[in-house]
Design a protein around this motif. Structure first.
Motif, mmCIF file in Angstrom:
data_model
loop_
_atom_site.group_PDB
_atom_site.id
_atom_site.type_symbol
_atom_site.label_atom_id
_atom_site.label_comp_id
_atom_site.label_asym_id
_atom_site.label_seq_id
_atom_site.Cartn_x
_atom_site.Cartn_y
_atom_site.Cartn_z
ATOM 1 N N ASP A 26 0.838 -1.201 0.000
ATOM 2 C CA ASP A 26 0.000 0.000 0.000
ATOM 3 C C ASP A 26 0.877 1.258 0.000
ATOM 4 N N ASP A 83 -0.210 6.867 3.950
ATOM 5 C CA ASP A 83 -0.203 5.626 4.740
ATOM 6 C C ASP A 83 0.578 5.748 6.058
ATOM 7 N N HIS A 108 -5.362 5.775 6.334
ATOM 8 C CA HIS A 108 -6.541 5.016 6.788
ATOM 9 C C HIS A 108 -6.313 4.335 8.139
ATOM 10 N N HIS A 109 -5.256 4.724 8.859
ATOM 11 C CA HIS A 109 -4.995 4.103 10.176
ATOM 12 C C HIS A 109 -5.902 4.691 11.263
ATOM 13 N N THR A 128 -4.836 2.888 1.914
ATOM 14 C CA THR A 128 -4.603 4.290 1.560
ATOM 15 C C THR A 128 -4.856 4.469 0.068
ATOM 16 N N ASP A 158 -2.915 -4.954 0.894
ATOM 17 C CA ASP A 158 -3.400 -4.446 2.180
ATOM 18 C C ASP A 158 -4.624 -5.215 2.688
ATOM 19 N N HIS A 298 -4.042 -0.527 12.797
ATOM 20 C CA HIS A 298 -5.483 -0.761 12.632
ATOM 21 C C HIS A 298 -5.971 -1.719 13.716
HETATM 22 MN MN MN Z 1 -2.140 0.759 4.394
#
Ligand code: MN
Ligand code: 5GP
Length: 324
Positions: A26, A83, A108-109, A128, A158, A298
Motif C-alpha cells: 500500500d 499511509d 486510513h490508520h 490508503t 493491504d 489498525h
Molecule cells: Mn495501508
C-alpha cells in the motif's frame, strides 16, 4: 473535504510525496500512483521512501524513480504523506517535510494523529490506495494501466488478497475497475506471492518452528532473529506476511511477530531493537495495544518498536495473553 486539496494541488508546482519506512504494497503502490497522477496533471513530483523497496514490489512501474534522500536544493510547495499515522513514520525526512508550506495527510490508520494542514483520513478505507483512487478520480486523471497496477497491488496486499477485515465492497469494485483498465491479476499475484527465493522459504521454515502459544491458547508468538536472516541469506522484508500463519491457529485471537532489527555493535546494556507486528482475529483492538507501546495501526493489524532484550520482550507479550 476534498475540494480545498484539489484546488491546492491544481495550483502547486513541485510536490514531495512520501510514505512510511519499511514500506508494504500500500505504501509503495499509493506512492507511485500519486506520483503518476500528479505527473499527468503536469506537476513535478518527487517520490520519497527512506527504506529499500522490497524485491516483490520492484516490478511496479516507476519504482526506480523513488528516492531515499531528499535533494538538498529542493523547493517543494506541497508535501503529501501517504499511509502514515504520524509524520515521523516517513523517517529522517519528517522534519524537512513538515516545513513545506502545505502538508497533506492521506491515510486510513485508526491511530492517525491528525497531523498536517489538510487531511484525507478515512479509517473505513480498505487501503490508503482507496483514498488515492478517489482523489485521482476527483482530479479527473485517467487510470492508465500503470496507475491501475499500482492501485490494484496496494489494495490486493493491504487486504491480504481480499481476506482481511478491511475487505469491503469498494475493495472489490475498485480492483474490478483496475482490471478493466488493464491489470492482469495473475501476473500481479505471481510477482507478489509467487517469487519466493529458496532462502525465504527456509526463513519461513525457521519462523514457523519458532511459534509459541500462550497457556490459554489465545496468543501466538513468532520470532525472527538476525541470526535466522543470516543463516538463510535473507532480508527483514522476507518475513512479510509470515505473521498470518501464527494468526491462523484455531482459538488464537492475537498473533505477535517479534523481529529483531539490525543492532549497532558494542551495545553494552544487552538491549536490542525489536519491531513487533500484531494481528488479531478482529475481536481485539491491536492498534490500542500497539499505541500503548508507542506504535499504532489498525484494529486487526498494528505494530510498534521497542528497545529491550528478547527475554523481556516475550515476557511483556505473554502478559497480554492473560487479558485476552
Ligand atoms: Mn495501508
Ligand atoms: P507491521 O507491524 O506488520 O509492519 O504493520 C502493521 C500495521 O501497523 C501497518 O498498517 C503499519 O503501518 C502499522 N504500524 C507498524 N508499526 C508501526 C509503528 O511503529 N507506528 C505506527 N503508528 N504504526 C505502525
Amino acid at each position: 473535504m476534498m475540494d480545498p486539496i484539489i484546488n491546492h494541488l491544481k495550483t502547486s508546482k513541485h510536490i514531495l510525496v512520501a510514505s512510511h519506512t519499511n514500506p508494504d504494497g500500500d505504501a509503495i503502490g499509493s506512492l507511485i500512483a500519486m506520483g503518476l497522477a500528479l505527473e499527468a496533471l503536469g506537476k513535478k513530483a518527487t517520490l520519497y521512501n527512506e527504506s529499500p523497496i522490497p524485491t516483490v514490489y520492484r516490478f511496479l512501474p516507476r519504482v526506480d524513480s523513488i528516492v531515499n534522500k531528499l535533494p538538498s536544493d529542493h523547493e517543494f510547495d506541497t508535501t503529501i504523506i501517504l499511509d502514515c499515522g504520524e509524520l515521523d513514520r516517513i523517517g529522517a525526512a519528517a522534519k524537512q517535510a513538515g516545513q513545506t508550506p502545505a502538508l497533506i495527510n492521506i491515510d486510513h490508520h485508526t491511530t492517525n494523529d491528525g497531523f498536517g494542514q489538510w487531511r484525507l483520513v478515512d479509517t473505513s478505507a480498505c487501503a490508503t490506495a482507496e483514498i488515492v483512487y478517489r482523489l485521482i478520480k476527483e482530479l479527473n486523471v485517467a487510470f492508465t494501466q500503470e496507475l491501475a497496477v499500482c492501485i490494484y497491488t496496494a489494495i490486493l496486499t493491504d487486504t491480504g488478497s481480499f481476506r482481511f477485515l478491511n475487505t469491503t465492497s469498494s475493495a472489490f469494485a475498485i480492483c474490478d475497475e483496475m482490471v478493466a483498465n488493464g491489470v492482469e491479476p495473475y501476473k500481479i499475484a505471481q510477482h507478489v506471492y509467487g517469487t519466493f527465493s529458496i532462502g525465504r522459504l527456509r526463513l519461513l521454515n525457521l519462523a514457523l518452528d519458532s511459534i509459541e502459544i500462550s497457556l490459554n491458547g489465545k496468543l501466538s508468538m513468532m520470532t525472527v532473529t538476525q541470526r535466522m536472516l543470516k543463516d538463510t541469506e535473507t532480508y527483514p522484508e522476507d518475513a512479510d506476511g509470515f505473521i498470518n500463519y501464527a494468526r491462523r491457529i484455531k482459538a488464537v485471537r492475537v498473533a505477535a511477530l517479534i523481529q529483531e532489527l539490525q543492532n549497532e555493535k558494542g551495545r553494552s546494556n544487552g538491549k536490542r531493537k525489536f519491531h513487533v507486528s500484531l494481528r488479531s482475529d478482529g475481536t481485539v483492538d491491536v492498534a490500542d495495544i500497539a499505541a500503548s507501546f508507542g506504535g499504532g495501526g489498525h484494529v486487526a493489524a498494528a505494530g510498534f518498536n521497542l528497545d529491550t532484550t528478547l527475554v523481556e520482550m516475550k515476557k511483556t507479550l505473554w502478559q497480554l495473553a492473560d487479558k485476552l
